[in-house]
Scaffold this motif. Sequence first.
Motif, PDB file in Angstrom:
ATOM      1  N   THR A 157      45.523 -23.542 -11.605  1.00  0.00           N
ATOM      2  CA  THR A 157      46.247 -24.286 -12.638  1.00  0.00           C
ATOM      3  C   THR A 157      47.744 -24.187 -12.420  1.00  0.00           C
ATOM      4  O   THR A 157      48.489 -25.151 -12.659  1.00  0.00           O
ATOM      5  CB  THR A 157      45.900 -23.766 -14.043  1.00  0.00           C
ATOM      6  OG1 THR A 157      46.301 -22.383 -14.170  1.00  0.00           O
ATOM      7  CG2 THR A 157      44.418 -23.892 -14.326  1.00  0.00           C
ATOM      8  N   ARG A 158      48.190 -23.035 -11.961  1.00  0.00           N
ATOM      9  CA  ARG A 158      49.625 -22.855 -11.697  1.00  0.00           C
ATOM     10  C   ARG A 158      50.057 -23.662 -10.481  1.00  0.00           C
ATOM     11  O   ARG A 158      51.110 -24.317 -10.485  1.00  0.00           O
ATOM     12  CB  ARG A 158      49.904 -21.362 -11.506  1.00  0.00           C
ATOM     13  CG  ARG A 158      51.355 -21.007 -11.251  1.00  0.00           C
ATOM     14  CD  ARG A 158      51.609 -19.520 -11.506  1.00  0.00           C
ATOM     15  NE  ARG A 158      50.570 -18.693 -10.908  1.00  0.00           N
ATOM     16  CZ  ARG A 158      50.583 -18.261  -9.637  1.00  0.00           C
ATOM     17  NH1 ARG A 158      51.572 -18.606  -8.837  1.00  0.00           N
ATOM     18  NH2 ARG A 158      49.608 -17.490  -9.174  1.00  0.00           N
ATOM     19  N   ARG A 159      49.256 -23.658  -9.459  1.00  0.00           N
ATOM     20  CA  ARG A 159      49.587 -24.365  -8.220  1.00  0.00           C
ATOM     21  C   ARG A 159      49.655 -25.874  -8.449  1.00  0.00           C
ATOM     22  O   ARG A 159      50.510 -26.566  -7.880  1.00  0.00           O
ATOM     23  CB  ARG A 159      48.541 -24.031  -7.160  1.00  0.00           C
ATOM     24  CG  ARG A 159      48.834 -24.616  -5.783  1.00  0.00           C
ATOM     25  CD  ARG A 159      47.950 -23.982  -4.728  1.00  0.00           C
ATOM     26  NE  ARG A 159      46.522 -24.085  -5.048  1.00  0.00           N
ATOM     27  CZ  ARG A 159      45.752 -23.064  -5.426  1.00  0.00           C
ATOM     28  NH1 ARG A 159      46.273 -21.848  -5.551  1.00  0.00           N
ATOM     29  NH2 ARG A 159      44.463 -23.239  -5.687  1.00  0.00           N
ATOM     30  N   HIS A 160      48.774 -26.400  -9.304  1.00  0.00           N
ATOM     31  CA  HIS A 160      48.711 -27.844  -9.530  1.00  0.00           C
ATOM     32  C   HIS A 160      49.435 -28.285 -10.807  1.00  0.00           C
ATOM     33  O   HIS A 160      49.378 -29.468 -11.161  1.00  0.00           O
ATOM     34  CB  HIS A 160      47.247 -28.287  -9.595  1.00  0.00           C
ATOM     35  CG  HIS A 160      46.491 -28.053  -8.323  1.00  0.00           C
ATOM     36  ND1 HIS A 160      46.789 -28.715  -7.142  1.00  0.00           N
ATOM     37  CD2 HIS A 160      45.471 -27.204  -8.029  1.00  0.00           C
ATOM     38  CE1 HIS A 160      45.970 -28.302  -6.189  1.00  0.00           C
ATOM     39  NE2 HIS A 160      45.171 -27.384  -6.695  1.00  0.00           N
ATOM     40  N   GLY A 161      50.102 -27.360 -11.478  1.00  0.00           N
ATOM     41  CA  GLY A 161      50.842 -27.716 -12.681  1.00  0.00           C
ATOM     42  C   GLY A 161      49.969 -28.204 -13.818  1.00  0.00           C
ATOM     43  O   GLY A 161      50.395 -29.029 -14.624  1.00  0.00           O
ATOM     44  N   GLU A 215      48.264 -27.570 -19.518  1.00  0.00           N
ATOM     45  CA  GLU A 215      47.412 -27.557 -20.713  1.00  0.00           C
ATOM     46  C   GLU A 215      46.135 -26.759 -20.446  1.00  0.00           C
ATOM     47  O   GLU A 215      45.702 -25.963 -21.281  1.00  0.00           O
ATOM     48  CB  GLU A 215      47.072 -28.982 -21.149  1.00  0.00           C
ATOM     49  CG  GLU A 215      48.266 -29.876 -21.422  1.00  0.00           C
ATOM     50  CD  GLU A 215      49.116 -29.437 -22.611  1.00  0.00           C
ATOM     51  OE1 GLU A 215      48.773 -28.444 -23.286  1.00  0.00           O
ATOM     52  OE2 GLU A 215      50.141 -30.094 -22.852  1.00  0.00           O
ATOM     53  N   TYR A 216      45.536 -26.975 -19.283  1.00  0.00           N
ATOM     54  CA  TYR A 216      44.359 -26.188 -18.921  1.00  0.00           C
ATOM     55  C   TYR A 216      44.729 -24.711 -18.803  1.00  0.00           C
ATOM     56  O   TYR A 216      43.988 -23.832 -19.259  1.00  0.00           O
ATOM     57  CB  TYR A 216      43.776 -26.679 -17.590  1.00  0.00           C
ATOM     58  CG  TYR A 216      42.933 -27.916 -17.700  1.00  0.00           C
ATOM     59  CD1 TYR A 216      41.623 -27.848 -18.182  1.00  0.00           C
ATOM     60  CD2 TYR A 216      43.434 -29.153 -17.330  1.00  0.00           C
ATOM     61  CE1 TYR A 216      40.840 -28.985 -18.279  1.00  0.00           C
ATOM     62  CE2 TYR A 216      42.657 -30.295 -17.432  1.00  0.00           C
ATOM     63  CZ  TYR A 216      41.360 -30.211 -17.907  1.00  0.00           C
ATOM     64  OH  TYR A 216      40.581 -31.339 -18.009  1.00  0.00           O
ATOM     65  N   ARG A 217      45.858 -24.443 -18.172  1.00  0.00           N
ATOM     66  CA  ARG A 217      46.286 -23.058 -17.999  1.00  0.00           C
ATOM     67  C   ARG A 217      46.433 -22.352 -19.352  1.00  0.00           C
ATOM     68  O   ARG A 217      46.030 -21.201 -19.518  1.00  0.00           O
ATOM     69  CB  ARG A 217      47.604 -23.028 -17.236  1.00  0.00           C
ATOM     70  CG  ARG A 217      48.151 -21.618 -16.958  1.00  0.00           C
ATOM     71  CD  ARG A 217      49.362 -21.722 -16.042  1.00  0.00           C
ATOM     72  NE  ARG A 217      49.957 -20.417 -15.765  1.00  0.00           N
ATOM     73  CZ  ARG A 217      49.479 -19.544 -14.891  1.00  0.00           C
ATOM     74  NH1 ARG A 217      48.383 -19.829 -14.200  1.00  0.00           N
ATOM     75  NH2 ARG A 217      50.073 -18.383 -14.691  1.00  0.00           N
ATOM     76  N   ASP A 218      47.003 -23.057 -20.308  1.00  0.00           N
ATOM     77  CA  ASP A 218      47.207 -22.474 -21.630  1.00  0.00           C
ATOM     78  C   ASP A 218      45.866 -22.165 -22.299  1.00  0.00           C
ATOM     79  O   ASP A 218      45.649 -21.073 -22.836  1.00  0.00           O
ATOM     80  CB  ASP A 218      48.020 -23.437 -22.486  1.00  0.00           C
ATOM     81  CG  ASP A 218      48.745 -22.737 -23.622  1.00  0.00           C
ATOM     82  OD1 ASP A 218      48.603 -21.513 -23.767  1.00  0.00           O
ATOM     83  OD2 ASP A 218      49.472 -23.415 -24.364  1.00  0.00           O
ATOM     84  N   ARG A 219      44.945 -23.118 -22.263  1.00  0.00           N
ATOM     85  CA  ARG A 219      43.638 -22.898 -22.896  1.00  0.00           C
ATOM     86  C   ARG A 219      42.872 -21.780 -22.199  1.00  0.00           C
ATOM     87  O   ARG A 219      42.267 -20.927 -22.859  1.00  0.00           O
ATOM     88  CB  ARG A 219      42.816 -24.184 -22.871  1.00  0.00           C
ATOM     89  CG  ARG A 219      43.302 -25.239 -23.841  1.00  0.00           C
ATOM     90  CD  ARG A 219      42.221 -26.272 -24.069  1.00  0.00           C
ATOM     91  NE  ARG A 219      42.726 -27.433 -24.776  1.00  0.00           N
ATOM     92  CZ  ARG A 219      41.996 -28.495 -25.085  1.00  0.00           C
ATOM     93  NH1 ARG A 219      40.718 -28.528 -24.715  1.00  0.00           N
ATOM     94  NH2 ARG A 219      42.510 -29.516 -25.737  1.00  0.00           N
ATOM     95  N   GLY A 238      58.585 -21.576 -13.257  1.00  0.00           N
ATOM     96  CA  GLY A 238      58.238 -22.924 -13.666  1.00  0.00           C
ATOM     97  C   GLY A 238      57.103 -23.019 -14.670  1.00  0.00           C
ATOM     98  O   GLY A 238      56.788 -24.102 -15.160  1.00  0.00           O
ATOM     99  N   ASP A 239      56.493 -21.902 -15.002  1.00  0.00           N
ATOM    100  CA  ASP A 239      55.326 -21.877 -15.881  1.00  0.00           C
ATOM    101  C   ASP A 239      55.764 -21.908 -17.348  1.00  0.00           C
ATOM    102  O   ASP A 239      56.469 -21.008 -17.798  1.00  0.00           O
ATOM    103  CB  ASP A 239      54.522 -20.599 -15.592  1.00  0.00           C
ATOM    104  CG  ASP A 239      53.233 -20.513 -16.393  1.00  0.00           C
ATOM    105  OD1 ASP A 239      52.950 -21.432 -17.183  1.00  0.00           O
ATOM    106  OD2 ASP A 239      52.509 -19.508 -16.222  1.00  0.00           O
TER     107      ASP A 239
END
Length: 344
Positions: A63-67, A70-74, A141-142
């Motif tokens: 999720t971090r690599r592809h930006g 929203e998925y990363r947060d959930r 950038g996160d």
Amino acid sequence: MVNTMASMLPFGRASRTTVKHPVAGLPADDEVLLDAPDDRLGPALVAAGQGDHEPAAALLAGTRRHGQWEYRDRYTLHLAAFARSRPEWLESWYAAAPQDPDALLIRAQVAVDHAWRSPARAEVLRGVSPLITAAARADDGDPVPWRIALDHARGSRAGHTYFGELWEAALRRAPRHYGCHVAALRYLASSWHGSHRECLDFADRAAQDAPSDSLVQALPTRAVLAYLNDDCGPGVPRERLDQAADRAVALSARFPAADLWPAVIRNKLTYVLVRLGRWEDALEQLRLIGPYATSFPWSRLSDDPLGRFLEVRDEVGLRVAASGAARGGHPHSGRAGRVHSGDH
């Protein structure tokens, strides 16, 4: 002013015995899942339960690599919730990779969650700041560490100047990140207790500036939900409440039916539509939700959120059926059955 949910909603457990068959287009009760993980998160949780952190690490790294913020947060929220009761996998992950941005992110979320449950919340949260700072510095950038920082600011009763600095930092990283917008809205609702018009103004401005398919389009509905559950402050015109709901209805229509991803938005929207007496619109959202119930907002009403969600489905179905019978068996969509503006 809106009544409390307890006096407003007609849902009672007795209604469950009156519905023998599912409403057309709705899955059966035993097919409905609460807070179901998606196909990527599920395997990571299973592995974590077995003490293996690698799938969770790979998931968050992707999720971090592809930006995919929203998925990363959930995923962060779900993994942190799991780590609160099963911390071994996270501890071994951090021990093996103490500079890993994803491990640091989960540790920060777990610490904030723990502090929120403490009677000495503000004091405990002050000790959490270094963990949030470490997560933010690990990947500049996160935006998700900044969402955590905004939640932290609310719990520690930070002043508006400091909050503004955090908010600007979050926007620089992801100006349309829904999680950061929700965190900001909750901070404003807390610090402007009773000033629901100001919160709606903030949410409306954000939605107007966002693309039509952005989750930020649902932010005004979050503000309405807070208003409907608060008995303080001046009333908000009924038209504004409906406009916020209509915006979220339009957003919901952009997603496929029975899709796990928008279920979080659709559950909150259904809650708001029910509070507004928009039974047919609520039934349409329940059809779009399909089998995917979420704990929030139904946990506000009961210690059994799934049971309350199913009760709501039954009651909405009965209301729409009764309305259709009263009109000669021809129910229609839209805002039928809404309460009058003076009723709230």
